[in-house]
Enzyme design. Structure first.
Site: not given
Ligand code: BGC
Ligand code: NOJ
Length: 829
Positions: A499-501
């Site tokens: 989850n890049d966020c």
């Protein structure tokens, strides 16, 4: 409502009206030259790299949407009375692909097929047919146009082609006008049997390539200057030249070079004429760039036109392309009563996997071709979806990706396809990255049995001096997780994980600062339960690889590490009813009942159960039940709940999105199949299939007005229940959803799964599915597997026969004999 239908026999999606709820596109090209092609002939093309070598210009986020493409304008000079508000006398003028003029058409159909698209339309008795594709192994688009006079009067028609050239570097092209308006250069060539426009901007200096836009007939005129063709204050929907009925023979000098051929065609009733247009990339050796001063060497363009410049040659090239796809898709086919599943798993899902293989996340109608290249994590996961189709290309892809790994096992997050060198443009230090390499390599070995890949020498950090075997790369990947753990013994998250966020060390309060590259607070504390689960899922493959290559000590060491991390998940990753998601920079839980928002996340739950954690003691079932209870919706499973209402400095981008979109509680389709797979681990076929169908586009064809994206491809995200547009999809095509849904349906629901020893058959299906047939090419033989579920169970096998003989267990042997083997599997609880 529907905007078309699937033509399963032709493997085409047929769009029956042009005003789709969003441009519905297709991809042309299979190796080096690619085009994006919408249902109204919009889009652009490029050679190898959508940023660096773009042939035609495309303006993203434009109004109207999707203007710019390969356009053909028709002018019927003796139509009775003009339908357009123009001074064209009795002439009727229109766009046969509907855009850019949004012309009224008596008939319209667009067929998107495997690597090609067709548009058919007609107006006032003049039929238009366009077939567009990129021939195998060549660097051009072919657009074969046929005009047919279906009326009973003679027709005197003008056709104008139109493309707008990009000055190669797409980023510069959209920004650096003080230079660009002065550098455009073209050449025009009119011969007896062909007419060609060459776009040669920057060829005089450091480039040795140019573009050609050619047609196989002599023309009445041409234009290469945009203003001359359109008129300065006109859009593509009102080209002055077409309305005037005569080309200007303009030769661009600076400003905006375009290519337009003016063709005159007289057609008696019933008569048809075909024209072959070629839009190609041509390259010359440095020392053979020029024919003479300022005149480019046309040899490569001649070769292209000699090869494709006739209707017969174009047809032959299209037939070869069709054969290529026919052969590819033979490697995995599905027959089942559920047509939607069969067409998605057997055709469109695999097709999308090939597109993600080619594009990674670079060029779509949502990815500009400028921002992102080939992702380390993404490309490894994409591989899971295409390794059975093109194993040799998967092999070289693995070696390219591995070469961008750092000596400590971490990795550049992306690399550019042209240079194959890693870069930090979208950051690095995503601590899940290394593990995906193990996942990709294991999938490749299970598919092919090729352990030899482990001995390949591969650079670290793209530096040959640092090269070591691929096996060493895997070990560094594995050890990276072992060596980078936090206070709870869980893997450190680094900049973020899958989850890049989830930017737990970012702490950004400056507007516009990139969440992906900023680290204002290196806590050295934030941990990821997801990475632990990925480690526990993919680690056992590493152990097997070690065992099978006589690295028994390493295997033992690895097993120990896996159990240590699994134990850490048991100790600190379980929240009572589901798995925790992470620990933040202060050591506080994320994805826990203790949190106000973001109490439960999908990823750690799906992956932990995929890894088998908690199956024995019932926590796995509990976790998946919690996912269903808290995260499930009509359109799929949202990423988290409750959505973050406010921006959290300590969480980063995940909390930056309005509730219900993207990673903040959107239905982020990529991770839904993790739950599907997890459900199959528990034998819950009904629920597994439900999670599969909810995000599968073919099941939402009727609902296109809400969903908006193409019904034949997966989208990255569907708006979650907190969003006003719940159910609306965005970001179709380039998403890890393609590979993972294909894995979930083919390997876990239908259950035909390559393992180290052979081909496992272990279906987990809905109890009302009576059975199905899969044919699978595997290590040099074909398996025709018929599964009979008249027992009406979800999982479990009573008997297996191979070529009529009872077979013990459900791992089919490696035959490798080039033959087809008939396998019958009877299910029973
Ligand atoms: C998106 C992510 C994506 C990342 C890549 C973010 O803005 O929300 O989905 O992975 O950008 O750079
Ligand atoms: C899209 C990115 O391409 C992928 O790498 C990432 O895992 C997901 N977004 C989730 O953030």
């Amino acid at each position: 409502m529907q905007y078309g239908y699937f033509d399963d026999d032709a493997r085409e999606y047929v769009i029956t009206r042009p005003d789709t709820p969003y441009p519905w596109i297709n991809y042309l090209g299979s190796e080096e030259f690619f085009g994006l092609f919408s249902n109204t002939s919009g889009g652009y093309c490029f050679y190898r790299d959508a940023r660096m070598l773009r042939l035609t210009r495309y303006r993203y986020n434009n109004a109207p949407a999707d203007s710019g493409g390969r356009y053909f304008y028709l002018r019927d000079n003796n139509a009775s009375g003009s339908v357009c508000e123009c001074n064209a006398g009795t002439a009727d003028i229109w766009s046969p692909s509907w855009m850019p003029m949004k012309s009224k058409l008596d008939r319209y159909e667009c067929r998107h097929g495997m690597g090609y698209s067709r548009i058919f339309s007609s107006r006032n008795g003049l039929a238009f047919s366009q077939v567009s594709f990129v021939p195998l192994r060549d660097t051009c688009e072919i657009h074969k146009i046929t005009l047919t006079n279906e009326s009973n009067v003679d027709k005197n028609v003008d056709m104008f082609s139109f493309v707008e050239f990009c000055l190669w570097n797409a980023n510069d092209d959209m920004t650096n006008f003080q230079r660009n308006f002065s550098i455009g250069e073209v050449e025009v060539e009119q011969l007896a049997d062909t007419s060609r426009i060459y776009h040669k901007t920057e060829y005089r200096e450091r480039r040795s390539h140019y573009a050609v836009w050619a047609v196989n007939v002599p023309v009445a005129g041409f234009d290469t200057d945009r203003q001359a063709f359109l008129g300065l204050y006109n859009g593509f929907d009102h080209p002055e030249t077409v309305f005037k009925g005569e080309a200007n023979n303009s030769v661009a000098s600076g400003w905006a070079p375009v290519g337009s051929h003016h063709i005159k065609a007289k057609l008696s009733p019933g008569e048809a004429k075909t024209f072959v247009f070629v839009l190609g990339y041509c390259e010359n050796p440095q020392d053979q760039k020029w024919e003479r001063q300022n005149v480019i060497n046309k040899k490569p363009a001649n070769i292209l036109m000699d090869k494709y410049g006739s209707p017969e040659a174009a047809n032959k090239a299209l037939a070869a392309l069709n054969k290529y796809w026919e052969d590819l898709l033979k490697r995995f086919t599905v027959e089942a009563d559920d047509k939607k599943m069969a067409r998605m798993a057997g055709v469109w899902n695999q097709y999308q996997c090939m597109v993600t293989f080619n594009m990674s996340r670079s060029a779509s109608y949502f990815e500009s071709g400028i921002g992102r290249g080939m992702g380390f994590r993404d490309s490894n996961q994409d591989l899971l979806g295409f390794v059975h189709l093109v194993p040799e290309r998967a092999r070289s892809r693995i070696l390219d990706i591995a070469a961008t790994q750092f000596p400590d096992g971490s990795a550049y997050h992306q690399y550019q396809p042209l240079t194959k060198r890693g870069n930090n443009e979208i950051g690095s230090g995503f601590n899940d990255d290394p593990l995906w390499l193990i996942c990709g390599v294991a999938a490749y070995i299970k598919e092919t049995g090729d352990y030899g890949i482990l001995d390949e020498k591969v650079p670290f950090d793209n530096d040959d001096k640092l090269a070591d075997t691929l096996f060493v790369h895997l070990k560094r990947s594995f050890d990276f997780t072992v060596k980078n753990k936090g206070p709870h013994g869980l893997p450190l998250i680094g900049r973020a994980d899958w989850n890049d966020c989830l930017n737990l060390n970012c702490f950004s309060s400056t507007p516009g600062e990139s969440f992906q590259t900023t680290a204002n607070y290196e806590s050295g504390v934030a941990e990821s339960v997801l990475i632990a689960a990925i480690f526990a899922f993919t680690g056992p493959d590493y152990v097997e690889i070690c065992r099978r290559t006589n690295r028994n000590d390493e295997a033992e060491y690895a097993e120990k590490q896996i159990s240590i991390i699994t134990e850490a998940v048991n100790q600190h990753g379980w929240d009572g009813d589901w798995f925790v998601r992470a620990y933040d920079a202060y050591g506080k839980k994320i994805g826990s009942r203790e949190c106000e928002d973001g109490k439960i996340f999908i990823e750690s739950n799906g992956f932990a159960v995929m890894a088998g954690i908690g199956i024995e003691d019932g926590r796995a079932a509990k976790a998946l039940d919690s996912v269903k209870e808290h995260l499930d919706t009509k359109y799929g499973i949202v990423l988290l709940q409750p959505a973050y209402k406010d921006y959290h400095l300590e969480l980063g981008e995940v909390s930056s999105y309005p509730p219900g979109y993207k990673e903040n509680a959107g239905i982020f389709c990529h991770n839904n199949p993790w739950v599907t797979i997890a459900e199959t681990r528990l034998g819950r076929g009904n629920r597994a299939f439900e999670t599969y169908t909810k995000i599968c586009p073919a099941y939402r064809e009727d609902d296109s007005d809400l969903r908006r994206m193409e019904p034949y491809v997966y989208a990255q995200m569907v708006a979650g229940k907190d969003a006003p547009r719940h159910g609306e999809a965005k970001n179709s095509w380039l998403t890890g959803t393609a590979a993972w849904t294909f894995v979930s349906i083919s390997q876990y629901i239908l259950g035909v799964r390559p393992v180290f020893d052979g081909l496992l058959v272990d279906p987990c299906i809905p109890s009302n599915m009576k059975g199905f047939t899969v044919t699978r090419h595997f290590r040099g033989a074909d398996y025709r597997i018929t599964v009979d579920n008249s027992a009406g169970v979800e999982k479990g096998i009573k008997s297996v026969t191979v070529d009529g003989i009872a077979h013990a267990g459900n791992v089919l042997p490696v035959f490798g004999d080039g033959k087809t083997h008939d396998v019958v599997v009877i299910m029973n609880a």
